[in-house]
Design a protein around this motif. Structure first.
Motif, PDB file in Angstrom:
ATOM      1  N   VAL A  37       0.867  -1.030   0.041  1.00 16.72           N
ATOM      2  CA  VAL A  37       0.151  -0.047  -0.034  1.00 16.72           C
ATOM      3  C   VAL A  37       0.741   1.124  -0.025  1.00 16.72           C
ATOM      4  O   VAL A  37       0.705   2.131  -0.779  1.00 16.72           O
ATOM      5  N   LEU A  38       1.811   1.304   1.144  1.00 14.52           N
ATOM      6  CA  LEU A  38       2.569   2.707   0.911  1.00 14.52           C
ATOM      7  C   LEU A  38       3.402   2.808  -0.437  1.00 14.52           C
ATOM      8  O   LEU A  38       3.467   3.931  -0.618  1.00 14.52           O
ATOM      9  N   TYR A  39       3.995   1.666  -0.786  1.00 13.28           N
ATOM     10  CA  TYR A  39       4.988   1.901  -1.769  1.00 13.28           C
ATOM     11  C   TYR A  39       4.125   2.027  -3.092  1.00 13.28           C
ATOM     12  O   TYR A  39       4.545   2.952  -3.918  1.00 13.28           O
ATOM     13  N   GLY A  40       2.821   1.271  -3.215  1.00  9.71           N
ATOM     14  CA  GLY A  40       2.174   1.630  -4.370  1.00  9.71           C
ATOM     15  C   GLY A  40       1.392   3.022  -4.362  1.00  9.71           C
ATOM     16  O   GLY A  40       1.455   3.751  -5.618  1.00  9.71           O
ATOM     17  N   ALA A  41       0.998   3.530  -3.106  1.00 15.16           N
ATOM     18  CA  ALA A  41       0.351   4.976  -2.999  1.00 15.16           C
ATOM     19  C   ALA A  41       1.737   5.877  -3.578  1.00 15.16           C
ATOM     20  O   ALA A  41       1.461   6.899  -4.303  1.00 15.16           O
ATOM     21  N   THR A  42       2.666   5.679  -3.055  1.00 13.47           N
ATOM     22  CA  THR A  42       3.918   6.758  -3.321  1.00 13.47           C
ATOM     23  C   THR A  42       4.397   6.625  -4.611  1.00 13.47           C
ATOM     24  O   THR A  42       4.530   7.802  -5.258  1.00 13.47           O
ATOM     25  N   LEU A  43       4.261   5.527  -5.167  1.00 15.03           N
ATOM     26  CA  LEU A  43       4.509   5.655  -6.923  1.00 15.03           C
ATOM     27  C   LEU A  43       3.497   6.353  -7.638  1.00 15.03           C
ATOM     28  O   LEU A  43       4.030   7.085  -8.322  1.00 15.03           O
ATOM     29  N   PHE A  44       2.076   5.954  -7.404  1.00 13.31           N
ATOM     30  CA  PHE A  44       1.175   6.641  -7.978  1.00 13.31           C
ATOM     31  C   PHE A  44       0.990   7.983  -7.841  1.00 13.31           C
ATOM     32  O   PHE A  44       0.768   8.852  -8.586  1.00 13.31           O
ATOM     33  N   LEU A  45       1.293   8.596  -6.515  1.00  9.51           N
ATOM     34  CA  LEU A  45       1.134   9.629  -6.039  1.00  9.51           C
ATOM     35  C   LEU A  45       2.444  10.712  -6.655  1.00  9.51           C
ATOM     36  O   LEU A  45       2.173  11.769  -7.436  1.00  9.51           O
ATOM     37  N   GLY A  46       3.652  10.141  -6.929  1.00  3.55           N
ATOM     38  CA  GLY A  46       4.527  10.732  -7.542  1.00  3.55           C
ATOM     39  C   GLY A  46       4.473  10.717  -8.960  1.00  3.55           C
ATOM     40  O   GLY A  46       4.542  11.822  -9.535  1.00  3.55           O
ATOM     41  N   PHE A  47       4.035   9.775  -9.584  1.00  2.00           N
ATOM     42  CA  PHE A  47       3.868   9.758 -10.895  1.00  2.00           C
ATOM     43  C   PHE A  47       2.417  10.627 -11.446  1.00  2.00           C
ATOM     44  O   PHE A  47       2.775  11.520 -12.408  1.00  2.00           O
ATOM     45  N   LEU A  48       1.516  10.755 -10.684  1.00  2.00           N
ATOM     46  CA  LEU A  48       0.365  11.455 -11.065  1.00  2.00           C
ATOM     47  C   LEU A  48       0.720  13.025 -10.754  1.00  2.00           C
ATOM     48  O   LEU A  48       0.393  14.000 -11.656  1.00  2.00           O
ATOM     49  N   LEU A  49       1.519  13.393  -9.696  1.00  6.41           N
ATOM     50  CA  LEU A  49       1.779  14.848  -9.569  1.00  6.41           C
ATOM     51  C   LEU A  49       2.755  15.123 -10.577  1.00  6.41           C
ATOM     52  O   LEU A  49       2.428  16.321 -11.113  1.00  6.41           O
ATOM     53  N   GLY A  50       3.816  14.150 -11.254  1.00  8.56           N
ATOM     54  CA  GLY A  50       4.361  14.648 -12.401  1.00  8.56           C
ATOM     55  C   GLY A  50       3.463  14.910 -13.467  1.00  8.56           C
ATOM     56  O   GLY A  50       3.682  15.944 -14.369  1.00  8.56           O
ATOM     57  N   VAL A  51       2.605  14.081 -13.744  1.00 12.62           N
ATOM     58  CA  VAL A  51       1.776  14.292 -14.727  1.00 12.62           C
ATOM     59  C   VAL A  51       0.838  15.379 -14.892  1.00 12.62           C
ATOM     60  O   VAL A  51       0.455  15.920 -15.980  1.00 12.62           O
ATOM     61  N   LEU A  52       0.341  15.670 -13.620  1.00 14.65           N
ATOM     62  CA  LEU A  52      -0.374  17.059 -13.512  1.00 14.65           C
ATOM     63  C   LEU A  52       0.212  18.221 -13.639  1.00 14.65           C
ATOM     64  O   LEU A  52      -0.227  19.420 -13.850  1.00 14.65           O
ATOM     65  N   CYS A  53       1.776  18.219 -13.948  1.00 11.55           N
ATOM     66  CA  CYS A  53       2.650  19.324 -14.274  1.00 11.55           C
ATOM     67  C   CYS A  53       2.769  19.637 -15.770  1.00 11.55           C
ATOM     68  O   CYS A  53       3.494  19.947 -16.260  1.00 11.55           O
ATOM     69  N   GLU A  54       1.548  19.487 -16.190  1.00  7.52           N
ATOM     70  CA  GLU A  54       1.435  19.965 -17.841  1.00  7.52           C
ATOM     71  C   GLU A  54       1.294  21.344 -17.786  1.00  7.52           C
ATOM     72  O   GLU A  54       0.692  21.979 -17.220  1.00  7.52           O
ATOM     73  N   ALA A  55       2.132  21.919 -18.843  1.00  8.40           N
ATOM     74  CA  ALA A  55       2.060  23.306 -18.835  1.00  8.40           C
ATOM     75  C   ALA A  55       0.579  24.140 -18.976  1.00  8.40           C
ATOM     76  O   ALA A  55       0.579  24.941 -18.319  1.00  8.40           O
ATOM     77  N   ASN A  56      -0.305  23.433 -19.915  1.00  9.58           N
ATOM     78  CA  ASN A  56      -1.532  24.249 -19.927  1.00  9.58           C
ATOM     79  C   ASN A  56      -2.264  24.156 -18.745  1.00  9.58           C
ATOM     80  O   ASN A  56      -3.166  24.968 -18.295  1.00  9.58           O
ATOM     81  N   THR A  57      -2.021  23.259 -17.819  1.00 10.23           N
ATOM     82  CA  THR A  57      -2.966  22.880 -16.488  1.00 10.23           C
ATOM     83  C   THR A  57      -2.558  23.797 -15.384  1.00 10.23           C
ATOM     84  O   THR A  57      -3.006  24.431 -14.686  1.00 10.23           O
ATOM     85  N   ILE A  58      -0.903  23.657 -15.322  1.00 11.98           N
ATOM     86  CA  ILE A  58      -0.600  24.676 -14.141  1.00 11.98           C
ATOM     87  C   ILE A  58       0.013  25.908 -14.680  1.00 11.98           C
ATOM     88  O   ILE A  58       0.568  26.711 -13.605  1.00 11.98           O
ATOM     89  N   LEU A  59      -0.242  26.489 -15.951  1.00  6.93           N
ATOM     90  CA  LEU A  59       0.157  27.872 -16.106  1.00  6.93           C
ATOM     91  C   LEU A  59      -0.986  28.882 -15.703  1.00  6.93           C
ATOM     92  O   LEU A  59      -1.747  29.279 -16.154  1.00  6.93           O
ATOM     93  N   ASN A  60      -0.775  29.001 -14.257  1.00  3.45           N
ATOM     94  CA  ASN A  60      -1.773  29.882 -13.454  1.00  3.45           C
ATOM     95  C   ASN A  60      -0.815  31.066 -13.134  1.00  3.45           C
ATOM     96  O   ASN A  60       0.263  30.806 -12.554  1.00  3.45           O
ATOM     97  N   PRO A  61      -1.639  32.299 -13.193  1.00  2.00           N
ATOM     98  CA  PRO A  61      -0.892  33.613 -12.949  1.00  2.00           C
ATOM     99  C   PRO A  61      -0.471  33.451 -11.407  1.00  2.00           C
ATOM    100  O   PRO A  61       0.751  34.091 -10.940  1.00  2.00           O
ATOM    101  N   GLU A  62      -1.174  32.583 -10.658  1.00  6.50           N
ATOM    102  CA  GLU A  62      -0.805  32.562  -9.249  1.00  6.50           C
ATOM    103  C   GLU A  62       0.222  31.603  -8.733  1.00  6.50           C
ATOM    104  O   GLU A  62       0.671  31.334  -7.597  1.00  6.50           O
ATOM    105  N   ILE A  63       0.734  30.773  -9.828  1.00  6.08           N
ATOM    106  CA  ILE A  63       1.744  29.515  -9.537  1.00  6.08           C
ATOM    107  C   ILE A  63       2.826  29.930  -9.034  1.00  6.08           C
ATOM    108  O   ILE A  63       3.372  29.747  -8.111  1.00  6.08           O
ATOM    109  N   PHE A  64       3.381  31.514  -9.698  1.00  5.41           N
ATOM    110  CA  PHE A  64       4.624  31.899  -9.218  1.00  5.41           C
ATOM    111  C   PHE A  64       4.631  32.249  -7.704  1.00  5.41           C
ATOM    112  O   PHE A  64       5.295  32.044  -6.942  1.00  5.41           O
ATOM    113  N   MET A  65       3.549  32.757  -7.366  1.00 10.47           N
ATOM    114  CA  MET A  65       3.424  33.192  -6.083  1.00 10.47           C
ATOM    115  C   MET A  65       3.433  32.025  -4.941  1.00 10.47           C
ATOM    116  O   MET A  65       3.843  32.181  -3.862  1.00 10.47           O
TER     117      MET A  65
END
Lengths: 406, 110
Positions: A284-312
């Protein structure tokens, strides 16, 4: 017959060329950052368990942008903005990581699973041995969680967004995920990305903070064992766990999923349920950590996170962690002076509740000066207290803020 | 919300966290003290046997062979085991296991 356009043949390149300069720079920058994170994780500079999947996900998702049938640019990884039932049904059939995101990430389940795994790893004996000292250090190490809140308000964030980014100071990933999910759904994705990115960076950054603020002769100070060591049986620990869980859930029902997950892990450990322990600790711990890390990376798509507030958010996140680190070290120094030099102030950094990273960072910093000096028991006590104070602060923020800002 | 209100709220939240955390710490301390008071007489009574055990422990030849092999594999030198006795400080085994878990993720730079 006309030959297909080169851009049509390679949509990843095509979408890059068809984007605005801002997006082009962001995509290329995120691909480079992803590769750098994988490298730094592999080298052991950053937390490898998070950084390798996160970095690879980040690099891959920004390379794999294509034109969707409706003409928009997107990927086949995940659609974090799908919210209506119809959109979700479509997304679950199209995006390969959508089931993991919808059923574990956006409802906080993955944070609870990580917490359950942390619970199985925790030995509350260390907390029970020196509760007041440990809790004092943990409270000092919440400085960033407290001070970042008014600073974020001052730079124009709403109280809910300010509280969510302030929780980064607790350095507790699941807690940030949970708080932003409840208080700040619109900034949930960028805040959690910022939080986990920085949690990986604590591995690389905090040792420098320790070396800067604690001289070598203090880092090598041994901690004398307690004068009257108390041996606590598993049954007594279990009684404490059940009592603490019920009381904390009673006080903060909103944070109950996290509390019950953490204490369930501890209860399983203390009940000596070997099969459950093995399941949670290894799968459970290693499975959750793997998918957590991978999903967080995948969510870093430029169109998704390019928010004016992100720099702040990036600035506030690093400020919160820096203040918490400073608070923890200050707490360590206070104990050092109160105990007339019979304490190692490096332990203070472990009050920052990034379990067990800050314990390892503290032990590593001490071992560099005095290889035989073991501070892990004391550091773990502060670390476990840090989890409790972070959960308490998350509970206070999500319970009180909506009431006070009505 | 003004910055002044935010500062006030931050102090209120920190104050609440301090009170709750210290109550939890006080509860833990009280429990630890209660346990130590209950255990004191039995601990004193049970203090003698482990010392006797340490002196009377007889290791079987295969155990000594296994220890010799382990020491040789670790140190890489020719070794001779002269005396085997039980450790009186048993938590060292627990501490070693904990150390292994805590230091499991690669810390050393490649």
């Amino acid at each position: 017959m006309n030959l297909p356009n080169l851009i049509d043949l390679f949509p990843g390149l095509g979408t890059l060329l068809a984007s605005s300069p801002q997006i082009i720079v962001a995509r290329l920058g995120l691909i480079a950052l992803g590769i750098l994170l994988v490298y730094l994780g592999y080298k052991g500079v950053l937390e490898a368990l998070l950084m390798v999947p996160m970095g690879l996900g980040m690099a891959a998702v920004n390379a794999a942008v294509l034109f969707l049938p409706d003409g928009r640019q997107g990927t086949l990884f995940v659609d974090p903005l799908a919210s209506t039932p119809a959109e979700l049904t479509d997304a679950l059939q199209i995006y390969f990581l959508q089931p993991v995101y919808t059923f574990t990430f956006s409802n906080g389940l993955i944070a609870c699973l990580v917490f359950m795994g942390i619970g199985v790893l925790l030995d509350i004996q260390y907390l029970l041995a020196r509760p007041l000292e440990s809790m004092f250090l943990a409270l000092c190490a919440e400085l960033g969680t407290i001070l970042t809140f008014p600073i974020a308000i001052a730079v124009g964030l709403s109280p809910n967004d300010a509280a969510s980014i302030a929780m980064v100071g607790g350095a507790d990933g699941p807690m940030v995920l949970f708080t932003s999910l409840i208080l700040s759904r619109n900034l949930f994705v960028p805040i959690t990305i910022v939080a986990y990115l920085y949690l990986g960076l604590t591995y690389g950054g905090y040792p420098y903070l320790i070396k800067l603020l604690i001289p070598k002769h203090l880092r090598s100070k041994p901690v004398p064992p307690p004068a009257h060591p108390i041996k606590i049986s598993a049954a007594q620990k279990l009684i404490f766990v059940v009592g603490a869980c019920v009381v904390l859930c009673f006080i903060f029902p909103v944070a109950a999923p996290l509390f019950v997950s953490l204490f369930l892990g501890v209860a399983i450990r203390e009940s000596e349920l070997g099969h459950f322990t093995q399941l949670i600790q290894e799968t459970v711990l290693y499975g959750a950590t793997l998918f957590l890390g991978f999903l967080l990376g995948v969510l870093c798509e430029a169109n998704t996170i390019l928010n004016p507030e992100i720099f702040m958010l990036l600035l506030l996140g690093i400020l919160a962690l820096l203040l918490s680190g400073l608070g923890g070290i200050a707490g360590g120094y206070i104990l050092y002076f109160l105990k007339r030099g019979r304490y190692n102030p490096t332990i203070g950094i472990a009050g920052v509740s990034c379990v067990p990273t800050t314990v390892k960072v503290a032990q590593k910093a001490v071992a560099e000066c005095a290889p035989t000096n073991i501070i892990i028991p004391e550091a773990l006590g502060a670390n476990i207290s840090g989890v409790i104070t972070s959960a308490t602060l998350a509970g206070i923020y999500v319970t009180i803020l909506p009431l006070l800002t009505k | 919300m003004s910055v002044f209100d935010a500062v006030k709220m931050a102090f209120l939240i920190y104050g609440l966290a301090i009170v709750i955390s210290l109550l939890v710490a006080g509860l833990i301390k009280a429990m630890s003290l209660a346990i130590s008071r209950r255990r004191q007489p039995s601990t004193e009574m049970a203090a003698a046997p482990p010392i006797a055990l340490a002196d009377t422990f007889q290791a079987a030849p295969e155990v000594i062979a296994a220890i010799t092999a382990a020491v040789h594999a670790t140190l890489g030198a020719k070794v001779q085991i002269q005396r085997v006795r039980r450790s009186r400080v048993q938590p060292h085994w627990v501490a070693e296991g904990r150390m292994e878990i805590m230091l499991s993720h690669r810390l050393a730079k490649k």
